[in-house]
Design an enzyme around this catalytic site. Structure first.
Site, PDB file in Angstrom:
ATOM      1  N   ARG A   1      17.295 -35.935  -0.774  1.00  0.00           N
ATOM      2  CA  ARG A   1      16.905 -34.948   0.231  1.00  0.00           C
ATOM      3  C   ARG A   1      15.398 -34.676   0.205  1.00  0.00           C
ATOM      4  O   ARG A   1      14.786 -34.419   1.246  1.00  0.00           O
ATOM      5  CB  ARG A   1      17.679 -33.652  -0.016  1.00  0.00           C
ATOM      6  CG  ARG A   1      17.567 -32.622   1.092  1.00  0.00           C
ATOM      7  CD  ARG A   1      18.701 -31.612   0.970  1.00  0.00           C
ATOM      8  NE  ARG A   1      18.638 -30.632   2.037  1.00  0.00           N
ATOM      9  CZ  ARG A   1      18.303 -29.358   1.857  1.00  0.00           C
ATOM     10  NH1 ARG A   1      17.994 -28.930   0.645  1.00  0.00           N
ATOM     11  NH2 ARG A   1      18.293 -28.525   2.862  1.00  0.00           N
TER      12      ARG A   1
ATOM     13  N   HIS B   1      12.927 -34.535   3.528  1.00  0.00           N
ATOM     14  CA  HIS B   1      12.119 -33.367   3.874  1.00  0.00           C
ATOM     15  C   HIS B   1      10.624 -33.662   3.780  1.00  0.00           C
ATOM     16  O   HIS B   1       9.827 -33.017   4.459  1.00  0.00           O
ATOM     17  CB  HIS B   1      12.490 -32.185   2.976  1.00  0.00           C
ATOM     18  CG  HIS B   1      13.739 -31.493   3.418  1.00  0.00           C
ATOM     19  ND1 HIS B   1      13.833 -30.124   3.546  1.00  0.00           N
ATOM     20  CD2 HIS B   1      14.956 -31.984   3.790  1.00  0.00           C
ATOM     21  CE1 HIS B   1      15.050 -29.809   3.969  1.00  0.00           C
ATOM     22  NE2 HIS B   1      15.753 -30.917   4.117  1.00  0.00           N
ATOM     23  N   ASP B   2      10.255 -34.628   2.955  1.00  0.00           N
ATOM     24  CA  ASP B   2       8.851 -35.023   2.896  1.00  0.00           C
ATOM     25  C   ASP B   2       8.477 -35.828   4.140  1.00  0.00           C
ATOM     26  O   ASP B   2       7.466 -35.554   4.784  1.00  0.00           O
ATOM     27  CB  ASP B   2       8.602 -35.851   1.631  1.00  0.00           C
ATOM     28  CG  ASP B   2       7.138 -36.241   1.476  1.00  0.00           C
ATOM     29  OD1 ASP B   2       6.267 -35.388   1.752  1.00  0.00           O
ATOM     30  OD2 ASP B   2       6.861 -37.389   1.097  1.00  0.00           O
TER      31      ASP B   2
ATOM     32  N   GLY C   1       4.872 -37.296   7.917  1.00  0.00           N
ATOM     33  CA  GLY C   1       5.065 -38.577   7.251  1.00  0.00           C
ATOM     34  C   GLY C   1       5.328 -38.448   5.766  1.00  0.00           C
ATOM     35  O   GLY C   1       5.263 -37.374   5.177  1.00  0.00           O
TER      36      GLY C   1
ATOM     37  N   ASP D   1       4.232 -38.419   2.580  1.00  0.00           N
ATOM     38  CA  ASP D   1       2.936 -38.306   1.899  1.00  0.00           C
ATOM     39  C   ASP D   1       2.968 -37.373   0.697  1.00  0.00           C
ATOM     40  O   ASP D   1       1.925 -37.008   0.158  1.00  0.00           O
ATOM     41  CB  ASP D   1       1.869 -37.822   2.880  1.00  0.00           C
ATOM     42  CG  ASP D   1       2.220 -36.478   3.519  1.00  0.00           C
ATOM     43  OD1 ASP D   1       3.245 -35.878   3.128  1.00  0.00           O
ATOM     44  OD2 ASP D   1       1.465 -36.030   4.403  1.00  0.00           O
TER      45      ASP D   1
ATOM     46  N   SER E   1       3.471 -34.337   0.568  1.00  0.00           N
ATOM     47  CA  SER E   1       2.960 -32.986   0.841  1.00  0.00           C
ATOM     48  C   SER E   1       3.983 -31.926   0.455  1.00  0.00           C
ATOM     49  O   SER E   1       3.621 -30.784   0.169  1.00  0.00           O
ATOM     50  CB  SER E   1       2.577 -32.839   2.315  1.00  0.00           C
ATOM     51  OG  SER E   1       3.688 -33.105   3.160  1.00  0.00           O
TER      52      SER E   1
ATOM     53  N   ASN F   1      12.957 -25.143   3.440  1.00  0.00           N
ATOM     54  CA  ASN F   1      12.950 -25.623   2.056  1.00  0.00           C
ATOM     55  C   ASN F   1      13.211 -24.532   1.015  1.00  0.00           C
ATOM     56  O   ASN F   1      13.743 -24.810  -0.058  1.00  0.00           O
ATOM     57  CB  ASN F   1      11.600 -26.274   1.736  1.00  0.00           C
ATOM     58  CG  ASN F   1      11.343 -27.519   2.550  1.00  0.00           C
ATOM     59  OD1 ASN F   1      12.248 -28.293   2.828  1.00  0.00           O
ATOM     60  ND2 ASN F   1      10.097 -27.707   2.968  1.00  0.00           N
TER      61      ASN F   1
ATOM     62  N   PRO G   1      15.265 -30.976  10.901  1.00  0.00           N
ATOM     63  CA  PRO G   1      16.516 -30.668  11.611  1.00  0.00           C
ATOM     64  C   PRO G   1      17.263 -29.540  10.900  1.00  0.00           C
ATOM     65  O   PRO G   1      17.264 -29.466   9.669  1.00  0.00           O
ATOM     66  CB  PRO G   1      17.305 -31.982  11.522  1.00  0.00           C
ATOM     67  CG  PRO G   1      16.282 -33.028  11.225  1.00  0.00           C
ATOM     68  CD  PRO G   1      15.224 -32.357  10.418  1.00  0.00           C
TER      69      PRO G   1
ATOM     70  N   HIS H   1      24.761 -37.186   4.009  1.00  0.00           N
ATOM     71  CA  HIS H   1      25.594 -36.017   3.730  1.00  0.00           C
ATOM     72  C   HIS H   1      26.932 -36.393   3.098  1.00  0.00           C
ATOM     73  O   HIS H   1      27.750 -35.522   2.824  1.00  0.00           O
ATOM     74  CB  HIS H   1      25.833 -35.224   5.016  1.00  0.00           C
ATOM     75  CG  HIS H   1      24.674 -34.369   5.396  1.00  0.00           C
ATOM     76  ND1 HIS H   1      24.634 -33.617   6.551  1.00  0.00           N
ATOM     77  CD2 HIS H   1      23.493 -34.135   4.771  1.00  0.00           C
ATOM     78  CE1 HIS H   1      23.482 -32.975   6.624  1.00  0.00           C
ATOM     79  NE2 HIS H   1      22.774 -33.273   5.554  1.00  0.00           N
ATOM     80  N   THR H   2      27.119 -37.664   2.839  1.00  0.00           N
ATOM     81  CA  THR H   2      28.276 -38.063   2.028  1.00  0.00           C
ATOM     82  C   THR H   2      28.085 -37.575   0.592  1.00  0.00           C
ATOM     83  O   THR H   2      29.020 -37.554  -0.197  1.00  0.00           O
ATOM     84  CB  THR H   2      28.463 -39.593   2.050  1.00  0.00           C
ATOM     85  OG1 THR H   2      29.691 -39.928   1.406  1.00  0.00           O
ATOM     86  CG2 THR H   2      27.323 -40.300   1.346  1.00  0.00           C
TER      87      THR H   2
ATOM     88  N   ASP I   1      30.892 -33.455   1.942  1.00  0.00           N
ATOM     89  CA  ASP I   1      31.971 -34.443   2.032  1.00  0.00           C
ATOM     90  C   ASP I   1      33.042 -34.006   1.035  1.00  0.00           C
ATOM     91  O   ASP I   1      32.875 -34.140  -0.181  1.00  0.00           O
ATOM     92  CB  ASP I   1      31.435 -35.827   1.689  1.00  0.00           C
ATOM     93  CG  ASP I   1      32.530 -36.882   1.593  1.00  0.00           C
ATOM     94  OD1 ASP I   1      33.701 -36.561   1.838  1.00  0.00           O
ATOM     95  OD2 ASP I   1      32.191 -38.041   1.273  1.00  0.00           O
TER      96      ASP I   1
ATOM     97  N   THR J   1      34.779 -37.370  -1.324  1.00  0.00           N
ATOM     98  CA  THR J   1      34.085 -38.028  -2.435  1.00  0.00           C
ATOM     99  C   THR J   1      32.629 -37.535  -2.482  1.00  0.00           C
ATOM    100  O   THR J   1      31.697 -38.295  -2.181  1.00  0.00           O
ATOM    101  CB  THR J   1      34.110 -39.559  -2.267  1.00  0.00           C
ATOM    102  OG1 THR J   1      33.554 -39.887  -0.973  1.00  0.00           O
ATOM    103  CG2 THR J   1      35.509 -40.105  -2.357  1.00  0.00           C
TER     104      THR J   1
END
Length: 556
Positions: A305, A309-310, A315, A317, A319, A337, A406, A436-437, A483, A486
């Site tokens: 994740r 999120h980076d 891009g 990087d 940050s 975050n 998102p 998200h599995t 999920d 599993t």
């Protein structure tokens, strides 16, 4: 060099503007009468931007709108009375200018420190400067006239303030992070990553009408010191900007420039980038990831994740790793975050181990990318050759963080737009959300779905309600596996769940809700190999987002 040229232009423009003002103005005007004015203002501005990153742009805009009407005198703050009509409800400001409440808060705080000393006009000036600095820029700028102005009108208005045509172009950089409420916004996600030997192909524009928000800079609101410095100081874009005041023309110009730079940078990235300079990189990283996942299997999802999120914010990087400082707001504590992303200490551990092997060579951005790949493969998923050669960012933009990632409540259209914004197609979207599995979600992110949505599997909804009370504020941080079948294995059961209306998040189930992504979900639910192949391909694409925004690291 581009950034320094832009700074020089801004400084010159600032000097030209202030030259028309009284010689009594001084940066240390309140050094004796109110020595704490700057620290008092900045702390309030920082707090306001933490609560809503967009307010930084709004505060800057207030100063612009104030200065363009009889000078910078705080007249914009005057309310209407029975015998007086102020500026707030004039057409350029009505339902547009905002942040007056923040200025009121600053004024109150300043009055507590030094009553009756500091003017509201000066508070506006300081707040605008601090907003820009906090969000990664150099200092405060000058507001532009309405976007409907033609070239002669723009030049005339800026000349009236002692500003040149070059200053006009340089100061247009404000639009990089300024959000406007317009009757008609060109929200053209024209930025597409080029693959080798492919011609430039720009997608169709999306036009949003009414009181809608759209970023005026289509490179997802870059830092103040990047795109405009390229367009105004180092390329021919300045002539294009001067020749046309059409916002759409500006958008397309920026898009073409960025696409060209991205294509060049992608060609320089390679899985073997560190083959000579740090040959033991991969065997150094993977054992630490394996050890971490053995201790806590859920950490694999968290590390994956971090990469998402980076990459979604300016891009890939690194940050995301930047900590807050007194004059800087990083990404870690921005709402998408805060109390959500984790695993930073693992990246720190890996970075330390890599530094011992080859000091000063491997970027944190590349480490995050490698760790994401290793996490997936260790938990049963595919592997892929990670494109390497990024350099770490030294700044970020809180606004970009707030609007780029998102959200769990996003509908399909919003998801498509967010992914299209970083040059990913619908199929890439469906494949990448398959991450998200793995992992878990907090109660507050799926409460609405399990209590109010009709396309939620009733049995699963009832089960999730046991640890996620209906009342907001009760059990908000309680976790549930995304999920349910599993949750610690990277497989295609996530898509099987969606077909049965067992998507935990609203945004999950949107992928299978009668829309264009339904066939892709069904394919992945029946063919795990197809999912794995597409996921690996999409991860490489996402890992190549905006490589031109940072100087590539050099091996050796």
């Amino acid at each position: 060099m581009a950034s320094s040229s832009f700074m020089a232009i801004l400084t010159l423009a600032l000097l030209l503007q202030t030259a028309t003002l009284s010689a009594q103005l001084s940066t240390n005007f309140y050094s004796s009468s109110c020595p704490r004015v700057f620290s008092t203002v900045r702390s309030t501005v920082q707090s306001a931007i933490r609560n809503e990153a967009r307010i930084g742009a709004s505060l800057l805009r207030l100063h612009f709108h104030d200065c363009f009407v009889n000078g910078c005198d705080g007249s914009l703050l005057l309310d209407d009375t029975s015998s007086f009509t102020g500026e707030k409800n004039a057409v350029p400001n009505r339902n547009s200018a905002r942040g007056f409440d923040v200025v009121d808060n600053i004024k109150s705080a300043v009055e507590n420190v030094c009553p009756g000393v500091v003017s509201c006009a000066d508070i506006l000036a300081i707040a605008s400067r601090d907003s820009v600095a906090i969000l990664g820029g150099p200092s405060w700028n000058v507001k532009h006239p309405p976007p409907t102005s033609n070239l002669n009108q723009l030049i005339s208005r800026f000349n009236a303030l002692g500003l040149s045509t070059r200053d006009l172009v340089a100061l247009s950089g404000d639009y990089i992070f300024l959000m406007h409420t317009l009757d008609l916004i060109a929200y053209n996600w024209a930025i597409k990553l080029l693959r080798p030997n492919k011609a430039i192909k720009l997608p169709k524009s999306l036009w949003l009408r009414g009181q809608q928000l759209g970023p005026l800079d289509l490179q997802t609101l870059l830092l103040l010191t990047t795109t405009t410095s390229r367009t105004s100081s180092r390329t021919k874009a300045s002539s294009i900007l001067i020749s046309s005041c059409s916002m759409v023309a500006i958008f397309l110009t920026l898009a073409l420039l960025i696409v060209h730079m991205e294509a060049k940078a992608i060609d320089e990235m390679s899985p073997s980038f560190y083959a000579t300079s740090c040959p033991k990189l991969f065997p150094t990283v993977k054992p630490i990831v394996e050890s971490t996942i053995k201790k806590e299997a859920r950490m694999g999802a968290s590390l994956l994740r971090l990469f998402y999120h980076d990459c979604f914010v300016n891009g890939c990087d690194a940050s995301l790793l930047l900590d807050d400082a007194p004059n800087f707001i990083g990404e870690k504590n921005i709402p998408p975050n805060k109390n959500s992303t984790r695993g930073y200490e693992v990246i720190d551990e890996i970075k330390s181990a890599v530094e011992k092997m080859c000091p000063g060579i491997v970027s944190c951005a590349d480490i995050i990318a490698i760790v994401a790949r290793d996490s997936v493969s260790i938990l049963g998923g595919p592997s892929w050759g990670v494109q390497l050669g990024r350099r770490d960012a030294r700044a970020t933009n809180a606004i970009v963080t707030n609007i780029s990632l998102p959200l769990p409540k996003a509908n399909l259209k919003e998801l498509v737009l967010r992914f299209r914004g970083i040059a990913l197609k619908r199929r890439d979207l469906v494949a990448l959300v398959g991450a998200h599995t793995l992992g878990e979600a907090q109660c507050h992110s799926f409460r609405e779905r399990i209590y109010n949505e009709s396309n939620m599997n009733k049995e699963l909804a009832q089960k999730r309600r046991l640890k996620c009370p209906r009342s907001k504020g009760s059990g908000d941080a309680n976790l549930a596996p995304i999920d349910a079948q599993t949750p610690l294995v990277f497989d295609n059961s996530y898509y099987k769940n969606l077909v049965q209306n067992k998507g935990l998040l609203h945004s999950d189930q949107q992928l299978f809700s009668g829309g264009k992504t339904d066939p892709i979900v069904r394919t992945y639910s029946e063919d795990q190999e197809a999912f794995f192949n597409d996921f690996a391909s999409a991860m490489i694409k996402m890992g190549s987002v905006n490589p031109s925004l940072v100087q590539l690291a050099r091996s050796g």
